[in-house]
Design a protein around this motif. Sequence first.
Motif, PDB file in Angstrom:
ATOM      1  N   LYS A  18     -41.714  21.177  32.356  1.00  0.00           N
ATOM      2  CA  LYS A  18     -40.341  21.357  32.834  1.00  0.00           C
ATOM      3  C   LYS A  18     -40.290  21.226  34.358  1.00  0.00           C
ATOM      4  O   LYS A  18     -39.369  20.624  34.919  1.00  0.00           O
ATOM      5  CB  LYS A  18     -39.823  22.729  32.408  1.00  0.00           C
ATOM      6  CG  LYS A  18     -38.391  23.007  32.860  1.00  0.00           C
ATOM      7  CD  LYS A  18     -37.940  24.403  32.430  1.00  0.00           C
ATOM      8  CE  LYS A  18     -36.529  24.688  32.937  1.00  0.00           C
ATOM      9  NZ  LYS A  18     -36.090  26.063  32.582  1.00  0.00           N
ATOM     10  N   ALA A  19     -41.313  21.772  35.028  1.00  0.00           N
ATOM     11  CA  ALA A  19     -41.365  21.661  36.488  1.00  0.00           C
ATOM     12  C   ALA A  19     -41.534  20.209  36.923  1.00  0.00           C
ATOM     13  O   ALA A  19     -40.983  19.794  37.946  1.00  0.00           O
ATOM     14  CB  ALA A  19     -42.520  22.514  37.028  1.00  0.00           C
ATOM     15  N   VAL A  20     -42.283  19.422  36.138  1.00  0.00           N
ATOM     16  CA  VAL A  20     -42.453  18.003  36.452  1.00  0.00           C
ATOM     17  C   VAL A  20     -41.111  17.278  36.348  1.00  0.00           C
ATOM     18  O   VAL A  20     -40.740  16.482  37.214  1.00  0.00           O
ATOM     19  CB  VAL A  20     -43.490  17.361  35.504  1.00  0.00           C
ATOM     20  CG1 VAL A  20     -43.507  15.840  35.684  1.00  0.00           C
ATOM     21  CG2 VAL A  20     -44.872  17.927  35.777  1.00  0.00           C
ATOM     22  N   VAL A  21     -40.368  17.551  35.283  1.00  0.00           N
ATOM     23  CA  VAL A  21     -39.057  16.921  35.099  1.00  0.00           C
ATOM     24  C   VAL A  21     -38.120  17.319  36.237  1.00  0.00           C
ATOM     25  O   VAL A  21     -37.425  16.479  36.819  1.00  0.00           O
ATOM     26  CB  VAL A  21     -38.460  17.296  33.740  1.00  0.00           C
ATOM     27  CG1 VAL A  21     -37.024  16.795  33.627  1.00  0.00           C
ATOM     28  CG2 VAL A  21     -39.311  16.739  32.612  1.00  0.00           C
ATOM     29  N   GLU A  22     -38.100  18.617  36.563  1.00  0.00           N
ATOM     30  CA  GLU A  22     -37.240  19.085  37.657  1.00  0.00           C
ATOM     31  C   GLU A  22     -37.719  18.558  39.002  1.00  0.00           C
ATOM     32  O   GLU A  22     -36.940  18.499  39.956  1.00  0.00           O
ATOM     33  CB  GLU A  22     -37.205  20.608  37.660  1.00  0.00           C
ATOM     34  CG  GLU A  22     -36.490  21.190  36.430  1.00  0.00           C
ATOM     35  CD  GLU A  22     -36.581  22.699  36.370  1.00  0.00           C
ATOM     36  OE1 GLU A  22     -37.361  23.284  37.160  1.00  0.00           O
ATOM     37  OE2 GLU A  22     -35.880  23.306  35.535  1.00  0.00           O
ATOM     38  N   GLY A  23     -38.986  18.186  39.062  1.00  0.00           N
ATOM     39  CA  GLY A  23     -39.531  17.572  40.278  1.00  0.00           C
ATOM     40  C   GLY A  23     -39.362  16.067  40.287  1.00  0.00           C
ATOM     41  O   GLY A  23     -40.149  15.363  40.914  1.00  0.00           O
ATOM     42  N   ARG A  24     -38.353  15.570  39.570  1.00  0.00           N
ATOM     43  CA  ARG A  24     -38.009  14.146  39.510  1.00  0.00           C
ATOM     44  C   ARG A  24     -39.130  13.342  38.857  1.00  0.00           C
ATOM     45  O   ARG A  24     -39.534  12.291  39.354  1.00  0.00           O
ATOM     46  CB  ARG A  24     -37.666  13.606  40.894  1.00  0.00           C
ATOM     47  CG  ARG A  24     -36.529  14.390  41.553  1.00  0.00           C
ATOM     48  CD  ARG A  24     -36.193  13.880  42.945  1.00  0.00           C
ATOM     49  NE  ARG A  24     -35.173  14.728  43.545  1.00  0.00           N
ATOM     50  CZ  ARG A  24     -35.442  15.811  44.276  1.00  0.00           C
ATOM     51  NH1 ARG A  24     -36.692  16.154  44.532  1.00  0.00           N
ATOM     52  NH2 ARG A  24     -34.461  16.552  44.776  1.00  0.00           N
ATOM     53  N   PHE A  25     -39.656  13.892  37.776  1.00  0.00           N
ATOM     54  CA  PHE A  25     -40.612  13.197  36.916  1.00  0.00           C
ATOM     55  C   PHE A  25     -41.948  12.929  37.612  1.00  0.00           C
ATOM     56  O   PHE A  25     -42.580  11.895  37.357  1.00  0.00           O
ATOM     57  CB  PHE A  25     -40.013  11.889  36.390  1.00  0.00           C
ATOM     58  CG  PHE A  25     -38.669  12.069  35.740  1.00  0.00           C
ATOM     59  CD1 PHE A  25     -38.558  12.609  34.482  1.00  0.00           C
ATOM     60  CD2 PHE A  25     -37.511  11.730  36.416  1.00  0.00           C
ATOM     61  CE1 PHE A  25     -37.311  12.791  33.885  1.00  0.00           C
ATOM     62  CE2 PHE A  25     -36.259  11.904  35.836  1.00  0.00           C
ATOM     63  CZ  PHE A  25     -36.165  12.438  34.567  1.00  0.00           C
ATOM     64  N   GLY A  26     -42.370  13.852  38.439  1.00  0.00           N
ATOM     65  CA  GLY A  26     -43.662  13.680  39.104  1.00  0.00           C
ATOM     66  C   GLY A  26     -44.319  15.006  39.418  1.00  0.00           C
ATOM     67  O   GLY A  26     -43.641  16.007  39.661  1.00  0.00           O
ATOM     68  N   LEU A  27     -45.637  15.030  39.404  1.00  0.00           N
ATOM     69  CA  LEU A  27     -46.383  16.223  39.806  1.00  0.00           C
ATOM     70  C   LEU A  27     -46.292  16.452  41.305  1.00  0.00           C
ATOM     71  O   LEU A  27     -46.387  17.583  41.778  1.00  0.00           O
ATOM     72  CB  LEU A  27     -47.855  16.066  39.409  1.00  0.00           C
ATOM     73  CG  LEU A  27     -48.166  16.069  37.907  1.00  0.00           C
ATOM     74  CD1 LEU A  27     -49.580  15.538  37.663  1.00  0.00           C
ATOM     75  CD2 LEU A  27     -48.036  17.473  37.342  1.00  0.00           C
ATOM     76  N   SER A  28     -46.131  15.369  42.041  1.00  0.00           N
ATOM     77  CA  SER A  28     -46.099  15.448  43.503  1.00  0.00           C
ATOM     78  C   SER A  28     -44.877  14.723  44.038  1.00  0.00           C
ATOM     79  O   SER A  28     -44.599  13.581  43.661  1.00  0.00           O
ATOM     80  CB  SER A  28     -47.365  14.816  44.092  1.00  0.00           C
ATOM     81  OG  SER A  28     -47.278  14.722  45.497  1.00  0.00           O
TER      82      SER A  28
END
Length: 631
Positions: free
Chosen positions: A196-206
């Motif tokens: 969910k954090a990746v999705v909220e981070g615009r589809f990226g870990l970084s």
Amino acid sequence: MAPSFPDDAPARTFHRPVFCDIVMKGGVTSGVSYPRAIGELARRFHLKNLGGSSAGAIAAAAAAAAEYRRRTSENLDDMGGFEILEKLPDWLGREGHLVQLFRPDRRTHALFDLALKAAAYQKARLLRLLLRCWRHWPLALLAASLPGLVLTAFALASSVHGASIPLATLGGLGGLFIALTGFAVLLLRLLRGQLKAVVEGRFGLSSGMAQAPAGEAPSLTPWLHGLLNELAGLPSERPLTFGDLWNAPVPAAGHGLLREDEPSIDLKMITTAITHGRPYELPFRENTLYFQPDTFRELFPAEVVQWMVEHSPTDPEGLDPSGWRRLPAARDLPVVVATRMSLSFPGLISAVPLGGIDFDRPALPGGRRPLEVIWFSDGGISSNFPIHFFDSMVPRWPTIAINLRQFSPDPSLDRGSRSRDNVYAIHRRSDGATESWRRIQARSPAGMMGRFFAAVLDTMQNWYDDSHLPLPGYRDRVVEIWQTKYEGGLNLDMDDRTVRRLAHKGLRAGQLMAARFSRPSSEDFRLGWDDHRWARYRSIMAAVAEAHADLQRTLYHSTDWEALILRDRDEPPASLRFDSPQQARQAWKATTGLLDLQDEWEAMGTTVEAHLGPFRGAPSPRARLGVKAMG
């Protein structure tokens, strides 16, 4: 008018090209191969057109910045930018700098660490991943497993004190099942939260903008902005733009070689609009997109966003921006923004959102139209090796393409394994005309399925780019850098030795191609600049003749084309009319002249390939002229 030559014209002499173009393939960390290849080519040629996708876009932007510094320096032989670039692999290989560039955001740190270990080629990978999970969430996972562990311990204690062995065994197994189930359920919930954090981070870990701890390398985007400005010799508060490159001084030896409106240094890269399902060329040809300054401040340094706000054009009427600003015109677009849009590897680096209008949707009351998000991700998704960049029918100077290849499971089958330093380019005109092979080999059925689907994905991603590689006049300007599975790609934590080995391969690639195109052809050396452009001429003129013949068959054998072109203004079809009857007459005259030219060509032909006229016997495989939309 055709050129004329006096009878006593001197014999042709070899002229080394003033310029060269470079196109580089994407590959995340494989980009460490490029800096020294670029430096070697820059010592022989001025760099004119630079292009790439993903990591290749970073290398292309860096090369353009270094060439800009050389063009604008008082010392016309200033190689300072290229010298900085050539030292870059040494810095990337030390103290974990490479992996620090891809530093994850705070909320995705654990998943990034797990992905890093999953990408590493190590034995007992699953066990290692489970141990890493325990390291990140020890108390939570222990609490989830504790009831089952307590039951197992109680069962073991009961068996020691004389309880029924079958009953104690059953209790112990039940306890282990409960412990593992609790562990697995909680782990899945934790990973779901990370996802969910990746999705909220615009589809990226970084995002590329994570704050760097003291003493560590900056994250990707601030580092890239600083690098480009250092290479270009610009202050940090003033980002390098495409307009800077276009307007750079032309070297004295290049005067007369460029058209009046031609960019002095042209930089192009590919990004993929996931929303539209197709690639786009950067910088954008049409300025119809928007950005949100607040969002961009989470993706780019403050001085870059401030520049974009200051150079944002006024919104046209009839739109509903709602916090969006018009994207700067191509000349004012910072190079770092385009480069970051091309390097947005899915799942690893955040996608970049821009705003656009869906004209298929109804307008709001009052005629205003809302903006919707268009997601831009990695250029390599749709075109990982844009070898077609900068190509003309017959080249004015060489366009050198640097390709990245990975060894197959059987290295004896790879041409790269038989070449010096695992760097390969064809040596004879007949080399490279056959298809490349993706061998699907693995020890287990699961491995075979994995390799099969990897080949499917690779085909979807690279088929268009790879279709150019066997063509004459293309394959002789491609140099391949062969890599093991431990090199480049998603191996973010490569050690210094591996980085230096990749950098040396790039050096050899640059030396090979710089030598190839800066010396005249001879009986012993047949793949130089003259041979390259001659092969392209022979290939493309046959393709032109083929297209001419096809056009003649269509227009001469259909008797109503003259009437259709010369029709009155009130006759349908009403779309795409000529501006005037005079233009229509000129168009028909030009068309018939073109068709008559085909008759002249065929009169020069033979019974074999008569429709190609004097251009018969072209090299194989044959090139074809095509049409594509300009993105």
